[in-house]
Design an enzyme around this catalytic site. Structure first.
Site: not given
Length: 823
Positions: A229-230
């Protein structure tokens, strides 16, 4: 290209790259793209957020995209074909935007109804979630667009989501939370899998070797890319050796800064880097960015096209759930007299939740406008309701225009440190993404301005949204204040707070708002909204409108204050004074229909006072048309709930989303959702699987007609008859109750049949054997469950047939007993 040829091409590409070049490809090349490399013929792979629409790289102000019904509303169809259609629609949107990978679907479970991001996920049940998500993935990928299954693992709430440790037993891990991921990986093979922010049993998801390398890659044989995930990756050696393949976003990441040194020192083998790169090149090949390059199809339907409108109306209406329908109040008829549409959600219809899933639709049809179009404007009155929002949205473009040209939208000017204007432009929306790139790269100050479009002097709320220090001027009034950031990733993007003040404005008044540059990226915009009214005034006007109509349609619901990424709810009560509004209207109206514009369970203390309740989710850009079609019965609202509705706050097997000393303990184990409700013997307001539709159904002769070698039921059959006056689509549900009380009851299959009045059919339900086994922690292996009973019916609160099973391993079937069991 054959697999052998592709393998050879990938081998050659890897051999042609230096260590530094390889490592460059293991981090994103940009915020929403993977890096390319001309030497090996690798194009950048473009990504987009997209569970309910392909947003593109810009959070606000980007290109228009289809806004689909939210994920839980789509799941309420209980229909894999519908989810496959969704996948294909999203693929076409991605193709039109030349995007290779859509970051969805979200398949975390609805563990507790307080979860802020439940609107983006399918259901509380692992089988329903897994099978529907697999259809969604197949729909995407058969058009050559990659899916990204997320968030792996244990991201069932948003509170402290970047640091929380989800603590769960081996049984819960295997039988509940890994189960939907395993089903989708086995049935659809999504080309990417996204590792979450949180920890699982003490280990960060991006570093969880036992799960990523051990379970996903070795046990399940997954050949896709595991992407973070970012900003979720906080380590180098620990994550790169745990099975994580790609760090996002880039280009500067924990890997780009130190992985080369770790390889050269011997801490990480270069073969590990090569394996990650091999998976990335396979992904690039699958989406047409490596090897045989894709040609982007042209001439696809536009987001505002009639074809898309028809498609989206049908998808939304089919998933809507009739919770209550006394005396066949629904469906309404086009000649049913005057209708009073009441409530803020009637005119400010919530079409999507907040956060990274949001898109810019071509339009949003309000429920009021949809009912006007369906019933005729002369037959519909619209009355605003009580306040519902805490945070105000950006001004609609109908309310603001460029101060110099008069074109709808706002003017934006950017100043550098010397006070020189470096950009002066027009935005066709009243907010912008301050992402510190392009013409905003050197901004020291941003100025937003617009002229107000009102027909006459009016009291309005005016102000701004977005974190930062602000100075606002309008009609001789000046205000200065600071709006703080929310905590966590995307705190300036996904939940930007607003601040506004009420004043009398005149046509053409100029609002000028300036803000200094901040260290973090953010969304900023101008706010123009109706002046707030007291609940007493709003309710008084609503009651008068209801008393004068034949039917009152009261529209209530949640807003992005409750349905949002990055923040959980604290209550299931409707915001504001909506409960009082419904009760007051029901006391005066001849007939009261409540439309609930929310994606997740809400409390309904007024349920016994009204005639009908339609739960419509967040219906997307065609919201009003879809609600009208469902209320009229033009499209049958035969949806079934995907989450159990409590009667009061605090009820159910899991409630809190607040960690204690960093730990969020899944104390309910495998008894999540309806499983736990059933074991407790306590009736909820509405069961998982509940949905009345517009007709009634009879069930007879249930039987198990096929069993596997270990005794697991593989096919259950029952005769279903439409005993009502309307066409209908019935969802036959089959649940297994194990003998062992430590094992919860569980959904093992369902099937749907469409029948006209008086018609009957023998319905066969395929039962998934993956839900008829138990994880033996001592043996670290699966074992078959000793099945006690099978229940066939409409949901666990409306069981129509009970089958007593012989012990595991026996094939003889006991005589079925027909029963209706209501808890």
């Amino acid at each position: 290209m054959t697999d052998a040829n592709l393998d050879s091409q990938i081998d050659e590409a890897i051999a042609a790259l230096s260590l530094d070049e390889k490592i460059q490809l293991l981090s994103g090349g940009a915020f929403f793209a993977l890096a390319g490399n001309d030497t090996i013929g690798l194009d950048p792979v473009v990504l987009s957020d997209g569970p309910t629409g392909v947003r593109g790289e810009v959070v606000v102000g980007g290109r228009e995209s289809c806004l689909l019904p939210n994920a839980s509303l789509l799941a309420q169809t209980w229909n894999a074909e519908a989810l496959g259609e969704v996948g294909e629609l999203l693929a076409e949107e991605a193709i039109d935007q030349e995007t290779h990978v859509v970051l969805g679907p979200t398949i975390n479970l609805h563990r507790t109804p307080l979860g802020g991001r439940l609107f983006e996920a399918f259901s509380e049940d692992p089988l329903l979630t897994g099978l529907l998500a697999a259809a969604y993935v197949r729909g995407l990928q058969r058009r050559g667009i990659g899916a990204s299954l997320k968030h792996f693992l244990g991201n069932e709430s948003e509170t402290e989501r970047t640091t929380v440790n989800a603590v769960m037993s081996d049984q819960a891990l295997r039988e509940v939370y890994l189960a939907p991921f395993q089903i989708v990986l086995e049935d659809a093979n999504p080309w990417t899998l996204m590792a979450a922010y949180n920890k699982v049993n003490g280990t960060p998801s991006t570093e969880h070797s036992a799960l990523l390398e051990g379970v996903v890659k070795e046990e399940w044989g997954y050949d896709g890319v595991v992407v973070s995930d970012w900003f979720a990756t906080g380590s180098c050696v620990e994550s790169v050796t745990a099975g994580l393949d790609l760090v996002m976003p880039g280009p500067v990441t924990a890997w780009s800064e130190s992985l080369a040194d770790e390889v050269r020192s011997g801490a990480v083998a270069e073969t590990v880097v090569d394996e990650h790169l091999r998976r990335i090149l396979l992904l690039a090949s699958r989406v047409g960015a490596f090897g045989e390059k894709r040609t982007w199809e042209k001439g696809l339907p536009a987001p505002a096209s009639e074809a898309r409108s028809t498609q989206l109306i049908n998808l939304a209406a089919r998933g809507m759930v009739v919770l209550k329908n006394d005396s066949q109040t629904l469906p309404l008829t086009a000649k049913g007299g005057n209708i009073a549409v009441i409530g803020r959600h009637g005119i400010d219809t919530i079409a999507q939740g907040g956060g990274s899933a949001q898109v810019r639709p071509p339009h949003i049809v309000s429920i009021a406008d949809g009912l006007r179009a369906a019933f005729g404007g002369e037959n519909v009155t619209v009355t605003d309701g009580v306040e519902t929002r805490m945070v105000l949205p950006a001004a609609p473009t109908s309310r603001v225009s460029h101060p110099m040209t008069g074109v709808p939208g706002i003017r934006v000017r950017v100043f550098n440190d010397a006070g020189v204007v470096t950009h002066d432009g027009h935005l066709d929306v009243a907010e912008l993404e301050d992402s510190r790139t392009g013409w905003l790269a050197d901004a020291a100050q941003i100025e937003l301005s617009a002229r107000l479009q009102v027909a006459e002097p009016t009291d309005l709320q005016v102000g701004v949204r977005g974190p930062g220090r602000w100075h606002v001027e309008i009609a001789g009034r000046e205000e200065a204040f600071e709006i703080p950031f929310h905590e966590g990733p995307g705190g300036g993007f996904f939940r930007p707070r607003s601040q506004a003040f009420t004043m009398r404005v005149n046509p053409g008044d100029l609002i000028v708002a300036t803000t200094k540059r901040t260290e973090l990226q953010r969304i900023v915009g101008i706010v123009v909204a109706e002046a707030r009214r007291s609940p007493a005034v709003a309710i008084s006007r609503a009651v008068a409108s209801a008393a004068a109509a034949d039917t009152a349609v009261v529209v209530v619901g949640n807003t992005p204050d409750q349905e949002t990424e990055g923040q959980d709810k604290s209550t299931l009560a409707l915001p504001g004074h909506q409960d009082a509004l419904v009760a007051a209207v029901a006391g005066q109206a001849r007939r009261t229909v409540v439309v609930v514009n929310a994606a997740t369970p809400v409390l309904m203390p007024w349920a016994n006072l009204v005639d009908a309740i339609l739960f419509v989710g967040l219906p997307g850009q065609e919201a009003g048309h879809a609600v009208a079609a469902a209320l009229l019965g033009d499209i049958l609202p035969e949806g079934r709930l995907v989450t159990t509705f409590p009667q009061a706050d605090g009820e159910g097997p899991a409630w809190t989303t607040t960690p204690v000393k960093g730990d969020l303990r899944y104390t309910e184990g495998a008894f999540v959702g309806h499983r736990g409700w059933y074991a407790q013997g306590h009736a909820p307001a509405y069961w998982f699987g509940h949905g009345l539709g517009y007709t009634t159904w009879e069930y007879t002769e249930p039987s198990v007609i096929e069993r596997a070698g270990d005794g697991a039921a593989t096919v259950v059959a029952v005769t279903v008859r439409n005993a009502g006056d309307f066409d209908g689509r019935e969802t036959v549900q089959v649940y297994l109750q194990p003998i062992d009380e430590e094992q919860p009851i569980r959904l093992i299959g369902w099937s749907q049949v469409e029948l006209g009045p008086g018609a009957e059919a023998r319905v066969e339900v395929e039962c998934d054997i993956r839900l008829q086994r138990h994880w033996d922690s001592d043996a670290d292996a699966w074992t078959s469950i000793d099945a006690g009973r099978i229940y066939v019916g409409r949901n666990l609160g409306d069981v129509r047939g009970t089958l007593d099973l012989a012990p595991r391993g026996a094939f003889e079937q006991s005589e079925p007993s027909s029963a209706v069991r209501t808890i």
